[in-house]
Design a protein around this motif. Structure first.
Motif, short mmCIF file in Angstrom:
data_model
loop_
_atom_site.label_atom_id
_atom_site.label_comp_id
_atom_site.label_asym_id
_atom_site.label_seq_id
_atom_site.Cartn_x
_atom_site.Cartn_y
_atom_site.Cartn_z
N TYR A 54 0.81 -1.23 0.00
CA TYR A 54 0.00 0.00 0.00
C TYR A 54 0.85 1.28 0.00
O TYR A 54 0.57 2.19 -0.80
CB TYR A 54 -1.01 -0.03 1.16
CG TYR A 54 -1.97 -1.19 1.00
CD1 TYR A 54 -2.97 -1.14 0.04
CD2 TYR A 54 -1.83 -2.35 1.74
CE1 TYR A 54 -3.84 -2.22 -0.16
CE2 TYR A 54 -2.68 -3.43 1.55
CZ TYR A 54 -3.69 -3.36 0.60
OH TYR A 54 -4.54 -4.42 0.41
N ASN A 58 0.91 4.10 -3.04
CA ASN A 58 0.79 5.55 -2.82
C ASN A 58 1.97 6.30 -3.44
O ASN A 58 1.79 7.40 -3.97
CB ASN A 58 0.68 5.85 -1.31
CG ASN A 58 -0.58 5.24 -0.71
OD1 ASN A 58 -1.54 4.97 -1.43
ND2 ASN A 58 -0.57 5.01 0.60
N ARG A 61 1.41 6.40 -7.08
CA ARG A 61 0.39 7.40 -7.40
C ARG A 61 0.98 8.80 -7.34
O ARG A 61 0.74 9.64 -8.20
CB ARG A 61 -0.79 7.29 -6.43
CG ARG A 61 -1.96 8.17 -6.84
CD ARG A 61 -2.79 8.57 -5.66
NE ARG A 61 -1.97 9.22 -4.67
CZ ARG A 61 -2.02 8.97 -3.37
NH1 ARG A 61 -2.85 8.07 -2.92
NH2 ARG A 61 -1.25 9.62 -2.53
N TRP A 70 -12.66 4.61 -6.31
CA TRP A 70 -13.56 3.66 -5.65
C TRP A 70 -14.64 3.21 -6.62
O TRP A 70 -15.16 4.03 -7.38
CB TRP A 70 -14.23 4.30 -4.44
CG TRP A 70 -13.31 4.40 -3.27
CD1 TRP A 70 -12.49 5.42 -2.95
CD2 TRP A 70 -13.12 3.40 -2.27
NE1 TRP A 70 -11.79 5.14 -1.81
CE2 TRP A 70 -12.17 3.91 -1.36
CE3 TRP A 70 -13.66 2.13 -2.04
CZ2 TRP A 70 -11.74 3.18 -0.25
CZ3 TRP A 70 -13.24 1.41 -0.94
CH2 TRP A 70 -12.28 1.93 -0.05
N ARG A 80 -11.45 -0.05 -3.81
CA ARG A 80 -10.63 0.97 -4.45
C ARG A 80 -9.77 0.27 -5.52
O ARG A 80 -8.92 -0.56 -5.18
CB ARG A 80 -9.73 1.63 -3.41
CG ARG A 80 -8.95 2.79 -3.93
CD ARG A 80 -8.00 3.25 -2.86
NE ARG A 80 -7.81 4.68 -2.90
CZ ARG A 80 -7.12 5.36 -2.02
NH1 ARG A 80 -6.56 4.75 -1.02
NH2 ARG A 80 -6.98 6.65 -2.14
N MET B 1 -2.73 14.63 -11.15
CA MET B 1 -3.55 13.55 -10.59
C MET B 1 -4.26 14.04 -9.33
O MET B 1 -3.69 14.72 -8.51
CB MET B 1 -2.64 12.37 -10.26
CG MET B 1 -3.36 11.23 -9.62
SD MET B 1 -2.26 9.86 -9.34
CE MET B 1 -1.88 9.43 -10.99
N PRO B 4 -6.00 11.39 -3.00
CA PRO B 4 -6.77 10.21 -2.62
C PRO B 4 -8.15 10.58 -2.09
O PRO B 4 -8.32 11.61 -1.45
CB PRO B 4 -5.93 9.60 -1.50
CG PRO B 4 -5.15 10.74 -0.95
CD PRO B 4 -4.90 11.65 -2.10
N VAL B 5 -9.12 9.73 -2.39
CA VAL B 5 -10.47 9.95 -1.89
C VAL B 5 -10.72 8.91 -0.81
O VAL B 5 -10.63 7.72 -1.05
CB VAL B 5 -11.51 9.79 -3.01
CG1 VAL B 5 -12.92 9.99 -2.46
CG2 VAL B 5 -11.21 10.76 -4.13
N ARG B 7 -12.94 6.94 2.08
CA ARG B 7 -14.33 6.53 2.26
C ARG B 7 -14.52 6.02 3.68
O ARG B 7 -13.62 5.50 4.30
CB ARG B 7 -14.68 5.38 1.29
CG ARG B 7 -14.79 5.81 -0.14
CD ARG B 7 -14.97 4.59 -0.99
NE ARG B 7 -16.21 3.91 -0.71
CZ ARG B 7 -17.33 4.13 -1.41
NH1 ARG B 7 -17.34 5.00 -2.38
NH2 ARG B 7 -18.42 3.47 -1.12
N ARG B 39 -1.34 11.28 4.46
CA ARG B 39 -0.65 10.03 4.12
C ARG B 39 -1.00 8.92 5.11
O ARG B 39 -1.27 7.79 4.73
CB ARG B 39 0.86 10.27 4.09
CG ARG B 39 1.65 9.11 3.57
CD ARG B 39 3.05 9.52 3.17
NE ARG B 39 3.08 10.33 1.96
CZ ARG B 39 3.06 9.83 0.73
NH1 ARG B 39 2.99 8.54 0.53
NH2 ARG B 39 3.10 10.63 -0.31
N GLU B 42 -4.64 7.77 4.66
CA GLU B 42 -4.81 6.97 3.45
C GLU B 42 -4.32 5.54 3.69
O GLU B 42 -4.98 4.57 3.32
CB GLU B 42 -4.04 7.60 2.30
CG GLU B 42 -4.24 6.85 0.99
CD GLU B 42 -3.48 7.49 -0.15
OE1 GLU B 42 -2.39 8.05 0.10
OE2 GLU B 42 -3.96 7.44 -1.29
N GLU B 45 -6.76 3.68 5.81
CA GLU B 45 -7.94 3.30 5.04
C GLU B 45 -7.63 2.08 4.16
O GLU B 45 -8.45 1.15 4.07
CB GLU B 45 -8.37 4.47 4.16
CG GLU B 45 -9.62 4.20 3.37
CD GLU B 45 -9.48 4.72 1.97
OE1 GLU B 45 -10.08 5.76 1.68
OE2 GLU B 45 -8.75 4.11 1.17
N GLN B 46 -6.44 2.06 3.58
CA GLN B 46 -6.07 0.91 2.74
C GLN B 46 -5.95 -0.36 3.57
O GLN B 46 -6.38 -1.44 3.15
CB GLN B 46 -4.75 1.21 2.02
CG GLN B 46 -4.90 2.27 0.93
CD GLN B 46 -3.56 2.79 0.46
OE1 GLN B 46 -2.68 3.09 1.26
NE2 GLN B 46 -3.40 2.94 -0.85
#
Lengths: 120, 287
Positions: A54, A58, A61, A70, A80, B1, B4-5, B7, B39, B42, B45-46
């Motif tokens: 992960y 990142n 990205r 998502w 995702r 880009m 990150p979104v 949720r 960071r 995110e 969340e992952q």
């Protein structure tokens, strides 16, 4: 996943090739996190631990090589998904070319007998 | 880009409620506390999405332990997510930026309340104390008639004979030169002296008393407030119960008072600026 030992040299090598491997999987089709982790783990010896995928995603990205979004599928859990970008494809293409030469060189140095045999 | 979104997890039954998983996520939060908030959130969340996907809600302890082991130690993930900032200031900023707005609001309210209380305490503590305004006399005409004035240096003494077993007293002017109302609630500690019984203190009010005078309409009350920048009369009465004897005397040069200012009550020593004295008389007067 610790099936490849904890040699610092191997860890560094893994770290170097894991990004291109992720790009290669995403080049095939978009994937969600666990899917990527499972496939990399199944390949064997690429992951020191599942979770490190992960932070790598990142970083990719941030570098503009992948993107994510998502997706809600009916009856499925929201996931995702990660996508390779055109820049990521370019980088993957370049790495593939470099890797072919590089791995041949390394193999030749590490196994000189094999190289002579091949050249005969 | 685009960034990150994130949720929110909306599933009700989830492995995230499992104590082992919660502890792992707590360790992850701690390990990533010095990283930039976006960071670390995110990554969290992952990881939570990974665990929800990989583990059924009712996964057993063994299954969960294996999955968490495969994920790797939270410190390892944090190290992969980014280097710990070298600057202590940035690390502190990253930690503080995790504090939710409710916590900041609470901290703000506590600071404002504490500052208000502290300011109030300082203001009350610095209120100018009551002081004697120069008016002074024996309360009973009988004492005033027998008062003898003597001076030694800058000190003036007014002496009257002790009237054993009888009520004696004096009246002084007290000024409140502060911006706060001050309320006299009684004597301070160690007053009155043991030789006085039934001692009482009172503040006079009424048209005459408000301008420093005494007439039959003066009302003596306690507790009684003295408004800001006002003068009032203070009456002290007692019954003399010590037979001082010839040559003996009892000196009064100050009166400790309990004075309430705002929410606080403090002891104020009120110097008289003069000395009031009771002198002893022949023993037969004490019977």
């Amino acid at each position: 996943m610790c099936d490849m030992g904890s040699d610092p040299g191997l860890t560094e090598l893994r770290r170097g090739v894991l990004g291109p491997c992720v790009l290669a999987l995403l080049d095939d089709r978009p994937r969600f996190g666990l899917e990527l982790v499972r496939e990399l783990a199944a390949a064997g010896g690429l992951l020191t631990s599942d979770g490190t995928v992960y932070p790598l995603l990142n970083r990719l990205r941030d570098a503009g090589l992948v993107t994510s979004e998502w997706q809600d599928e009916p009856g499925e859990r929201a996931r995702r998904y990660y996508f390779i970008t055109s820049e990521g494809r370019e980088q993957l293409k370049a790495f593939r070319a470099d890797w072919t030469d590089f791995s041949a060189t390394v193999t030749g140095v590490l196994f000189p007998g094999a190289r002579k045999e091949r050249s005969r | 880009m685009s960034g990150p979104v994130l949720r929110k997890t909306v599933l009700k039954k989830t492995v995230l409620k499992n104590p082992q998983v919660r502890e792992y996520l707590r360790m992850l939060d701690a390990a990533t506390a010095t990283l930039p908030v976006a960071r670390s959130r995110e990554l969290r969340e992952q990881i939570t999405a990974h665990l929800e996907e990989a583990l059924p809600p009712d996964a057993g302890p063994g299954t969960i332990r294996v999955e968490l082991w495969k994920l790797g130690h939270p410190r390892e993930l944090a190290a992969e997510a980014g280097p710990v900032p070298a600057s202590a200031l940035i690390r502190l900023r990253n930690r503080l930026s995790r504090v939710r707005w409710r916590a900041w609001t609470s901290i703000g309210v506590v600071i404002v309340v504490a500052a208000t209380v502290l300011t109030y305490v300082l203001l009350v503590g610095n209120v100018r104390p009551l002081f004697m305004d120069g008016i002074s006399s024996w309360y009973f005409p009988r004492d005033s008639a027998l008062s003898v004035e003597t001076s030694a240096g800058t000190v003036t003494q007014y002496t009257v004979p002790e009237r054993f077993g009888q009520q004696q007293g004096f009246v002084i002017g007290v000024e409140n030169n502060s911006d706060w109302t001050q309320t006299i609630v009684g004597f301070g500690a160690n007053w009155p002296p043991a030789s006085m019984s039934s001692a009482e203190v009172a503040v006079g009010s009424g048209p005459a008393a408000d301008s420093g005078g005494i007439d039959h309409d003066v009302r003596w009350d306690l507790p009684e407030s003295i408004p800001p920048h006002s003068l009032r009369l203070l009456r002290v009465l007692w019954t003399s119960e010590t037979c001082l004897g010839p040559g003996g005397d009892l000196l009064i040069s100050d009166v400790p008072l309990r004075v309430r200012v705002g929410l606080f009550t403090r002891t104020v020593d009120l110097p008289l600026g003069i000395t009031l004295a009771l002198s002893g008389t022949k023993a037969s007067s004490c019977q």
